[in-house]
Design a protein around this motif. Structure first.
Motif, PDB file in Angstrom:
ATOM      1  N   ILE A  42       0.869   4.997 -22.664  1.00 46.07           N
ATOM      2  CA  ILE A  42       1.601   4.125 -23.588  1.00 46.07           C
ATOM      3  C   ILE A  42       0.811   2.843 -23.829  1.00 46.07           C
ATOM      4  CG2 ILE A  42       3.773   2.912 -23.997  1.00 46.07           C
ATOM      5  CD1 ILE A  42       5.070   4.905 -22.013  1.00 46.07           C
ATOM      6  N   ALA A  43       0.212   2.298 -22.764  1.00 48.68           N
ATOM      7  CA  ALA A  43      -0.599   1.083 -22.908  1.00 48.68           C
ATOM      8  C   ALA A  43      -1.767   1.328 -23.862  1.00 48.68           C
ATOM      9  CB  ALA A  43      -1.103   0.629 -21.545  1.00 48.68           C
ATOM     10  N   GLN A  44      -2.384   2.509 -23.777  1.00 49.57           N
ATOM     11  CA  GLN A  44      -3.488   2.832 -24.676  1.00 49.57           C
ATOM     12  C   GLN A  44      -3.013   2.895 -26.121  1.00 49.57           C
ATOM     13  OE1 GLN A  44      -5.030   6.479 -23.031  1.00 49.57           O
ATOM     14  NE2 GLN A  44      -6.467   5.437 -21.691  1.00 49.57           N
ATOM     15  N   ALA A  45      -1.810   3.443 -26.337  1.00 51.91           N
ATOM     16  CA  ALA A  45      -1.277   3.526 -27.692  1.00 51.91           C
ATOM     17  C   ALA A  45      -1.022   2.145 -28.276  1.00 51.91           C
ATOM     18  CB  ALA A  45       0.015   4.343 -27.691  1.00 51.91           C
ATOM     19  N   TYR A  46      -0.635   1.216 -27.423  1.00 51.15           N
ATOM     20  CA  TYR A  46      -0.336  -0.150 -27.867  1.00 51.15           C
ATOM     21  C   TYR A  46      -1.545  -1.080 -27.797  1.00 51.15           C
ATOM     22  CZ  TYR A  46       4.750   0.230 -28.319  1.00 51.15           C
ATOM     23  OH  TYR A  46       6.012   0.550 -28.740  1.00 51.15           O
ATOM     24  N   LEU A  47      -2.647  -0.571 -27.247  1.00 51.41           N
ATOM     25  CA  LEU A  47      -3.861  -1.374 -27.094  1.00 51.41           C
ATOM     26  C   LEU A  47      -3.608  -2.624 -26.257  1.00 51.41           C
ATOM     27  CD1 LEU A  47      -5.179  -1.137 -30.780  1.00 51.41           C
ATOM     28  CD2 LEU A  47      -5.742   0.333 -28.837  1.00 51.41           C
ATOM     29  N   VAL A  48      -2.856  -2.461 -25.151  1.00 53.17           N
ATOM     30  CA  VAL A  48      -2.609  -3.572 -24.224  1.00 53.17           C
ATOM     31  C   VAL A  48      -2.956  -3.106 -22.815  1.00 53.17           C
ATOM     32  CG1 VAL A  48      -0.775  -4.518 -25.669  1.00 53.17           C
ATOM     33  CG2 VAL A  48      -0.186  -2.941 -23.814  1.00 53.17           C
ATOM     34  N   PRO A  49      -3.184  -4.047 -21.870  1.00 48.36           N
ATOM     35  CA  PRO A  49      -3.469  -3.653 -20.484  1.00 48.36           C
ATOM     36  C   PRO A  49      -2.298  -2.882 -19.875  1.00 48.36           C
ATOM     37  CG  PRO A  49      -4.050  -5.955 -20.847  1.00 48.36           C
ATOM     38  CD  PRO A  49      -3.301  -5.503 -22.064  1.00 48.36           C
ATOM     39  N   MET A  51       1.996  -3.388 -20.023  1.00 41.19           N
ATOM     40  CA  MET A  51       2.952  -2.374 -20.449  1.00 41.19           C
ATOM     41  C   MET A  51       3.940  -2.060 -19.337  1.00 41.19           C
ATOM     42  SD  MET A  51       4.243  -0.560 -22.740  1.00 41.19           S
ATOM     43  CE  MET A  51       3.048  -0.926 -24.020  1.00 41.19           C
ATOM     44  N   ALA A  52       3.483  -2.041 -18.088  1.00 41.06           N
ATOM     45  CA  ALA A  52       4.385  -1.771 -16.963  1.00 41.06           C
ATOM     46  C   ALA A  52       5.479  -2.833 -16.898  1.00 41.06           C
ATOM     47  CB  ALA A  52       3.599  -1.734 -15.657  1.00 41.06           C
ATOM     48  N   GLN A  53       5.112  -4.091 -17.111  1.00 40.82           N
ATOM     49  CA  GLN A  53       6.100  -5.160 -17.105  1.00 40.82           C
ATOM     50  C   GLN A  53       7.081  -5.008 -18.260  1.00 40.82           C
ATOM     51  OE1 GLN A  53       3.723  -8.713 -17.229  1.00 40.82           O
ATOM     52  NE2 GLN A  53       3.252  -8.678 -15.037  1.00 40.82           N
ATOM     53  N   ARG A  54       6.572  -4.625 -19.425  1.00 37.90           N
ATOM     54  CA  ARG A  54       7.440  -4.453 -20.593  1.00 37.90           C
ATOM     55  C   ARG A  54       8.460  -3.353 -20.347  1.00 37.90           C
ATOM     56  NH1 ARG A  54       4.529  -3.438 -26.245  1.00 37.90           N
ATOM     57  NH2 ARG A  54       3.627  -5.449 -25.633  1.00 37.90           N
ATOM     58  N   ILE A  55       8.007  -2.249 -19.760  1.00 38.74           N
ATOM     59  CA  ILE A  55       8.908  -1.131 -19.493  1.00 38.74           C
ATOM     60  C   ILE A  55       9.942  -1.524 -18.443  1.00 38.74           C
ATOM     61  CG2 ILE A  55       9.041   1.203 -18.552  1.00 38.74           C
ATOM     62  CD1 ILE A  55       6.322   1.741 -19.872  1.00 38.74           C
ATOM     63  N   SER A  56       9.519  -2.240 -17.410  1.00 41.18           N
ATOM     64  CA  SER A  56      10.461  -2.671 -16.368  1.00 41.18           C
ATOM     65  C   SER A  56      11.542  -3.575 -16.944  1.00 41.18           C
ATOM     66  CB  SER A  56       9.718  -3.409 -15.246  1.00 41.18           C
ATOM     67  OG  SER A  56       8.912  -2.535 -14.523  1.00 41.18           O
ATOM     68  N   ARG A  57      11.137  -4.509 -17.810  1.00 44.30           N
ATOM     69  CA  ARG A  57      12.128  -5.396 -18.432  1.00 44.30           C
ATOM     70  C   ARG A  57      13.102  -4.598 -19.304  1.00 44.30           C
ATOM     71  NH1 ARG A  57       7.595  -8.876 -19.163  1.00 44.30           N
ATOM     72  NH2 ARG A  57       7.379  -8.145 -21.325  1.00 44.30           N
TER      73      ARG A  57
END
Length: 379
Positions: free
Chosen positions: A127-134, A138-144
């Motif tokens: 998912i991080a690769q799809a969004y071009l973010v570290p 992305m792990a923090q975004r998903i946890s939130r």
């Protein structure tokens, strides 16, 4: 171990736990524990009812975690009695789970990320690769996002547009990425299109069917990428094309154009050409103009530059490309193609090599590397 089976069952098992009263975050943790247990146990002791086994184990893990947490005692009215083991109900909660993940309390990007992780089965890295973010971001975004929907009632649907975006991204990951989710995305979109009266749901289903129809021709037996113009069109799935075109025509007749209908119209024009040379690039440019008005997307403008290059010549394509940000994914690959069409072999070879370094997957990287090598051999 049948990983595909586990992947297909995960969303429905998660849906059962949420419907029984588990909050989203706790339910996902419990389902992940059950999957780990399945990987350990099933090779030597496979269950007769795989879904029922996962539901039972996941629910027990949820009960154990809940009872061990004194701060969650208030949930005991939900979990006092464990349902008797047995066959899981033949209810598909997957689509409802998509709506939960697309809850209005989430931003669209968080809703997509959460659904891809919890329902689509993609890893945080993918998912991080799809969004071009570290990956950590992305792990923090998903946890939130998981914390946000914890406690949300399961019958509160989210935004249809966000659900469609989720399904679109799941299909794209399954179609060209490491995880094959394309068929599942089509199944869910078909279910959604039949359940709601929404032309964009029909447009998305048509788009998926038209793209999926070309899947068998997209790669060689050794996995090498085959560009659209070079594909064996005899290998395209004509039944899927016919169904996609029929669904698209019905959606367009409602005169409520959306981006998925416009994309499907472009795909239908490609499918209509018996050979690449018969492609109606002028109409395709017109549809890209419509799509650009609907989305103002740099990716759309990038693809439009290719279409302009085919319709009006490479110089016109390069002029259209000049208005696109060079940081857009696959910009270098498009620039290389147009420069080669314009006769600038040196620039094209350099750009193909640059594009290969940025390629999102191995098949595309190998294809671009071969293109650069081919042009370098001509110098």
């Amino acid at each position: 171990m049948n990983e595909a089976l586990l992947r297909s069952l995960t969303p429905s098992v998660l849906g059962v736990l949420v419907r029984r009263g588990a909050d989203f975050a706790a339910a996902e943790d419990a389902v992940q524990d059950a999957l780990v247990e399945a990987i350990r146990v099933w090779p030597t002791d496979p269950p007769r009812d795989a879904k029922g086994w996962l539901v039972t184990v996941a629910w027990r893990r949820f009960l154990d975690a809940t009872r061990a947490d004194a701060a969650r005692r208030r949930r005991e009215d939900v979990v006092d009695e464990e349902p008797a083991p047995g066959s899981a109900p033949a209810v598909d909660d997957t689509l409802q789970l998509y709506f939960l993940c697309a809850h209005p309390s989430l931003t669209p990007s968080s809703a997509v990320a959460l659904t891809l992780r919890a329902v689509g089965g993609l890893t945080t890295r993918q998912i991080a690769q799809a969004y071009l973010v570290p990956e950590a971001t992305m792990a923090q975004r998903i946890s939130r996002a998981k914390r946000t929907v914890s406690g949300v009632r399961f019958d509160q649907p989210g935004d249809v547009a966000t659900v469609l975006r989720v399904l679109y991204l799941v299909f794209n990951e399954g179609y060209s990425g490491d995880v094959d989710l394309a068929s599942e995305a089509i199944r869910l979109t078909r279910q959604l299109a039949s359940a709601i009266d929404h032309p964009e749901a029909a447009g998305l289903l048509a788009l998926m069917l038209l793209h999926h129809a070309r899947r068998a021709a997209r790669t060689t037996p050794d996995g090498s990428l085959v560009p659209l113009a070079e594909q064996d069109r005899g290998r395209w799935d004509t039944a899927s094309i016919a169904e996609g075109v029929e669904i698209l025509q019905a959606a367009l007749a409602r005169d409520q154009l959306g981006e998925f209908q416009a994309q499907a119209a472009i795909a239908a024009l490609h499918a209509d050409a018996l050979v690449a040379e018969e492609t109606d690039w002028v109409q395709i440019v017109e549809w890209y103009d419509e799509l650009a008005r609907l989305t103002d997307s740099p990716v759309v403008r990038l693809n439009r530059a290719v279409a302009v290059g085919e319709a009006d010549g490479a110089r016109a394509g390069l002029a259209a490309l000049a208005g696109v940000d060079e940081s857009v994914p696959r910009y270098a690959a498009v620039a290389a193609y147009l420069h080669e069409r314009d006769g600038d072999v040196v620039a094209a070879a350099r750009l193909y090599a640059e594009a290969a370094l940025k390629a999102p997957n191995l098949a595309e990287r190998d294809h671009l590397t071969r293109q650069a090598a081919r042009l370098n051999s001509l110098r």
